[in-house]
Design an enzyme around this catalytic site. Structure first.
Site, PDB file in Angstrom:
ATOM      1  N   HIS A 170       7.677   0.417   7.962  1.00 18.73           N
ATOM      2  CA  HIS A 170       6.364  -0.129   7.595  1.00 18.73           C
ATOM      3  C   HIS A 170       5.737   0.547   6.375  1.00 18.73           C
ATOM      4  O   HIS A 170       5.237  -0.136   5.477  1.00 18.73           O
ATOM      5  CB  HIS A 170       5.406  -0.025   8.785  1.00 18.73           C
ATOM      6  N   ASP A 213      -0.097  -3.105   4.125  1.00 15.42           N
ATOM      7  CA  ASP A 213      -0.800  -3.064   5.395  1.00 15.42           C
ATOM      8  C   ASP A 213      -2.195  -3.686   5.173  1.00 15.42           C
ATOM      9  O   ASP A 213      -2.291  -4.745   4.554  1.00 15.42           O
ATOM     10  CB  ASP A 213      -0.851  -1.611   5.914  1.00 15.42           C
ATOM     11  N   ASP A 236      10.651  -3.166   9.226  1.00 11.57           N
ATOM     12  CA  ASP A 236       9.295  -3.077   9.771  1.00 11.57           C
ATOM     13  C   ASP A 236       9.184  -3.953  11.009  1.00 11.57           C
ATOM     14  O   ASP A 236       9.382  -5.165  10.937  1.00 11.57           O
ATOM     15  CB  ASP A 236       8.292  -3.537   8.705  1.00 11.57           C
TER      16      ASP A 236
END
Length: 286
Positions: free
Chosen positions: A267, A109, A238
């Site tokens: 994710h 991320d 994701d």
């Protein structure tokens, strides 16, 4: 502002350490011995997300994970802007303070661009890279742009600050069948009040406002780190970083890369597939 919370040692069995950065006091852990590996978390998580990977690697790697200001147990410093550039500067300070050399960086991320920025400035000291479900350039996908604009709007900012929306509806909703109630409470406990949530509230806006920073990264990473041994670990379910949209460019960025697809993972891959990720790191860097 520091968070008054002590993690359960059965879930987070690490010694808390502290570093007085130029921005404020930050919390980090430094466990195990061997090749150093620096774990950079995303939003709205903290170093807790890497606990199972660190537990699997601590006998072969020196595992370090830091909470950015505004995240985890770190300070919420007055005057701090909670930008990606500021987070990268704080992590870079810690890396230099600890004298890390020939280290591996893992980023997921927002941890991807933060870790990549730290590595690009210290390319001669970077042994390897691990990236998962992230990007290293400005986004051009309309879902991410829309998410940034919507979540930065006044009504949604109020919900993020008041109701802990990013933790409850995005992080914990995805992980409801993956982690225990006690583990979920560790994500809630470090964001206990609206004031404590200002760091995570700022992150959606960075998708668009950090564009100049990400444009520099899009040039610097291939130039300085493009030949660095790299592992790409990707949650194939994701919806934010769809593999078809992001993996091709990640592959093109690094000439010496290996890809590990995580077919069932969404994710937050360190929670979904910590064992597979740890094994891939061992296979790539030992």
């Amino acid at each position: 502002m520091l968070i008054d919370f002590t993690p359960d040692p059965t879930l987070y069995p690490f010694e808390s350490r502290w570093f007085d950065s130029g921005a404020g006091r930050v919390h980090y852990i430094d466990e195990g011995s061997g090749i150093p590996i620096l774990f950079c978390h995303g939003s709205p998580t903290w170093s807790f997300i890497y606990r199972k990977i660190i537990g699997a690697l601590g006998d072969r790697f020196r595992c370090l994970a830091v909470d950015y200001p505004g995240f985890g147990l770190s300070e919420r410093p007055p005057g701090y802007g909670y930008t990606i550039a500021e987070h990268a500067a704080v992590v870079g300070e810690l890396v230099d303070h600890l004298g890390l050399d020939q280290f591996v960086i893992m980023g997921q991320d927002w941890g991807g661009p933060i870790g990549a920025a730290v590595g690009a400035e210290r390319a001669d000291r970077v042994r390897g890279l691990v990236f998962g479900n992230t990007l290293l350039w400005p986004t051009d996908t309309w879902p991410q742009k829309a998410f940034s604009r919507v979540m930065s709007s006044s009504p949604m900012q109020r919900r993020i600050l008041r109701d802990n929306l990013l933790v409850e509806r995005f992080l914990l909703a995805e992980l409801r069948d993956t982690i225990s109630a006690a583990e979920a409470d560790h994500y809630r406990a470090v964001q206990p009040s609206p004031e404590a949530r200002r760091g995570i509230a700022a992150m959606p806006g960075q998708i668009l406002s950090a564009r100049p920073f990400l444009e520099r990264l899009a040039t610097e990473v291939p130039a300085r780190l493009g030949a660095t041994p790299t592992l790409l670990v990707w949650g194939m379910k994701d919806m934010a970083f769809r593999p078809g949209s992001f993996l091709p460019r990640m592959r093109a960025t690094f000439t010496d890369h290996r890809v590990v697809e995580l077919p069932a993972a969404k994710h937050f891959i360190p929670e979904h597939e910590p064992g597979a990720i740890a094994e891939a790191i061992v296979q790539r860097f030992l």
